[in-house]
Design an enzyme around this catalytic site. Structure first.
Site, PDB file in Angstrom:
ATOM      1  CE  LYS A 164      -4.393  -1.843   1.099  1.00 19.07           C
ATOM      2  NZ  LYS A 164      -5.683  -1.802   1.749  1.00 19.07           N
ATOM      3  CE  LYS A 219      -5.675  -8.149  -1.545  1.00 20.27           C
ATOM      4  NZ  LYS A 219      -6.419  -8.092  -0.322  1.00 20.27           N
ATOM      5  CE  LYS A 278     -13.309  -4.069   0.036  1.00 14.39           C
ATOM      6  NZ  LYS A 278     -12.107  -3.887   0.860  1.00 14.39           N
TER       7      LYS A 278
HETATM    8  N1  AQP Z   1      -8.882 -11.701  -3.767  1.00 12.55           N
HETATM    9  C1  AQP Z   1      -9.291 -12.198  -2.614  1.00 12.55           C
HETATM   10  N2  AQP Z   1      -9.490 -13.524  -2.492  1.00 12.55           N
HETATM   11  C2  AQP Z   1      -9.910 -14.048  -1.317  1.00 12.55           C
HETATM   12  N3  AQP Z   1     -10.176 -13.310  -0.219  1.00 12.55           N
HETATM   13  C3  AQP Z   1      -9.999 -11.980  -0.291  1.00 12.55           C
HETATM   14  N4  AQP Z   1     -10.152 -10.971   0.585  1.00 12.55           N
HETATM   15  C4  AQP Z   1      -9.840  -9.806   0.009  1.00 12.55           C
HETATM   16  N5  AQP Z   1      -9.479 -10.004  -1.269  1.00 12.55           N
HETATM   17  C5  AQP Z   1      -9.545 -11.355  -1.492  1.00 12.55           C
HETATM   18  C6  AQP Z   1     -10.617 -11.153   1.962  1.00 12.55           C
HETATM   19  O1  AQP Z   1     -11.682 -10.236   2.186  1.00 12.55           O
HETATM   20  C7  AQP Z   1     -11.666  -9.852   3.546  1.00 12.55           C
HETATM   21  C8  AQP Z   1     -11.814  -8.376   3.689  1.00 12.55           C
HETATM   22  O2  AQP Z   1     -10.773  -7.675   3.136  1.00 12.55           O
HETATM   23  P1  AQP Z   1     -10.613  -6.126   3.452  1.00 12.55           P
HETATM   24  O3  AQP Z   1     -11.573  -5.320   2.725  1.00 12.55           O
HETATM   25  O4  AQP Z   1     -10.607  -5.876   4.917  1.00 12.55           O
HETATM   26  O5  AQP Z   1      -9.169  -5.812   2.996  1.00 12.55           O
HETATM   27  P2  AQP Z   1      -8.317  -6.410   1.892  1.00 12.55           P
HETATM   28  O6  AQP Z   1      -7.890  -7.791   2.223  1.00 12.55           O
HETATM   29  O7  AQP Z   1      -7.209  -5.411   1.691  1.00 12.55           O
HETATM   30  O8  AQP Z   1      -9.302  -6.463   0.633  1.00 12.55           O
HETATM   31  P3  AQP Z   1      -9.204  -5.682  -0.723  1.00 12.55           P
HETATM   32  O9  AQP Z   1     -10.365  -6.032  -1.546  1.00 12.55           O
HETATM   33  O10 AQP Z   1      -7.851  -5.903  -1.331  1.00 12.55           O
HETATM   34  O11 AQP Z   1      -9.350  -4.198  -0.235  1.00 12.55           O
HETATM   35  P4  AQP Z   1      -8.475  -2.958  -0.586  1.00 12.55           P
HETATM   36  O12 AQP Z   1      -8.371  -2.942  -2.068  1.00 12.55           O
HETATM   37  O13 AQP Z   1      -9.211  -1.803  -0.017  1.00 12.55           O
HETATM   38  O14 AQP Z   1      -7.147  -3.185   0.085  1.00 12.55           O
HETATM   39  C9  AQP Z   1     -10.390 -10.394   4.179  1.00 12.55           C
HETATM   40  O15 AQP Z   1     -10.695 -11.564   4.921  1.00 12.55           O
HETATM   41  C10 AQP Z   1      -9.565 -10.747   2.978  1.00 12.55           C
HETATM   42  O16 AQP Z   1      -8.673 -11.805   3.263  1.00 12.55           O
END
Ligand code: AQP
Length: 334
Positions: A115, A197, A200
């Site tokens: 990040k 991965k 969002k």
């Molecule tokens: N690609 C993925 N595959 C499986 N699990 C996923 N998670 C996120 N992306 C995947 C799981 O979703 C939960 C919530 O995630 P979060 O929103 O708290 O943060 P994150 O992991 O950083 O998810 P994003 O989508 O990548 O958000 P941004 O882009 O804002 O950083 C967690 O249990 C995560 O493992």
């Protein structure tokens, strides 16, 4: 005999439109846990402030995500559903745990490094402290199990280290939690880069399917998904793009990867991608219908969130009082 139910805690940040990765890797797995455990599910709005947000959009995303939890099957008569900032103990415990966590270990976190690269103009202290706030979320509720995707396992490890360090220094206080990862779907990949991965906050719209996409968008994005060199439809390390699509298809259709490989053997990528799109639409459409109904019923949603915050706060207060006492703070005079 130990017949006390174990506690489960999990959360997602309202940082944008929830992706199929968040759903298949996390939210989808929460529903079945409600019958066996005491579950707390939270919309992690404080976490989302670690990257720049448009305030009005953040408010909208927060309520939409809470409604989505309900549409995905979270039952407020079984689980506590709440917004993180409604329970101020999260931020308070984070301060105490900040005095337990070391700068060096925060610096080593993969997500912090990622990040920091992506948001080079805004490497704020919150971004670095993210794992400490996550530890507070979990430890406040004395959670035994934390359902997460693979990307969050390093943060869970740090939570365990912090809990053990605190317990070692001040005597047993926190339950040391365990990660609950689900073998399939633990890491759904970007449709444009199967080595990354699905996330969002990915600026490339074609990289993600969101739970808010309509049928046409889902079909279009899956048709544009990158593929591997040869044309076979097979799961394997040398086929990351098709393996990702097979995983998505399998989780959405209920058919095993092996059976899917047989079904699509000899067929072109076009037919396969359309079938993946159909399976995704069949999962997402009913959720969208329910989510829209819930978001339109403002008083119902607010009632659920009020009740959830009250239930969560009761537990959180108890833990925080204990922590304050242990570290030597004078309790408030009442
Ligand atoms: N690609 C993925 N595959 C499986 N699990 C996923 N998670 C996120 N992306 C995947 C799981 O979703 C939960 C919530 O995630 P979060 O929103 O708290 O943060 P994150 O992991 O950083 O998810 P994003 O989508 O990548 O958000 P941004 O882009 O804002 O950083 C967690 O249990 C995560 O493992």
């Amino acid at each position: 005999m130990d017949n006390v139910k174990k506690t489960v805690f999990s959360a997602v940040q309202p940082t944008g439109k929830i992706t199929l990765g968040n759903y298949l890797g996390a939210i989808r797995n929460w529903t079945p846990l409600q019958n066996e455990y005491d579950c707390l599910y939270c919309v992690a709005d404080l976490h989302s402030l670690t990257v720049t947000q448009v305030p009005a959009e953040l408010r909208k995303n927060t309520l939409e995500l809470a409604a989505l939890y309900l549409a995905c099957g979270i039952d407020p008569s079984k689980s506590s559903l709440f917004i993180q900032s409604h329970v101020h103990e999260h931020a308070e415990l984070a301060w105490i745990l900040d005095t337990i966590a070391y700068v060096g270990e925060m610096n080593r976190m993969t997500q912090f490094k990622d990040k920091s690269r992506k948001h080079a103009d805004n490497i704020n202290m919150g971004l670095m402290n993210y794992p400490v706030l996550m530890a507070s979320d979990i430890l406040l509720y004395q959670a035994h199990l934390v359902p997460i995707g693979k990307d969050q396992t390093q943060h869970l490890e740090i939570t365990r280290d912090i809990a053990e360090r605190f317990n070692g220094r001040y005597s047993d206080t926190f339950v040391v939690p365990e990660a609950l990862t689900f073998r399939t779907g633990a890491s759904i990949k970007s449709l444009q880069d199967p080595t990354a991965k699905m996330s969002k906050s990915d600026p490339n719209e074609n990289a993600t399917v969101t739970l808010f996409d309509d049928k046409d968008a889902i079909r279009r994005k899956l048709r544009r998904a990158v593929t591997d060199c040869d044309t076979s439809i097979r799961y394997g390390e040398d086929k990351p793009a098709i393996s990702n699509l097979l995983t998505i298809y399998s989780l959405c259709s209920g058919e095993s990867v092996k059976d899917a490989e047989k079904r699509f053997d000899g067929q072109g990528y076009g037919t396969f991608k359309d079938a993946v799109a159909d399976s995704v639409i069949s999962v997402i459409e009913p959720i969208q219908t329910k989510q829209r109904r819930i978001i339109a019923d403002k008083s119902y949603l607010e009632g659920v969130l009020k009740q959830g915050a009250e239930q969560a706060e009761r537990i959180a207060r108890k833990t925080l009082d204990k922590v304050y006492r242990k570290v030597g703070l004078v309790g408030r005079f009442r």
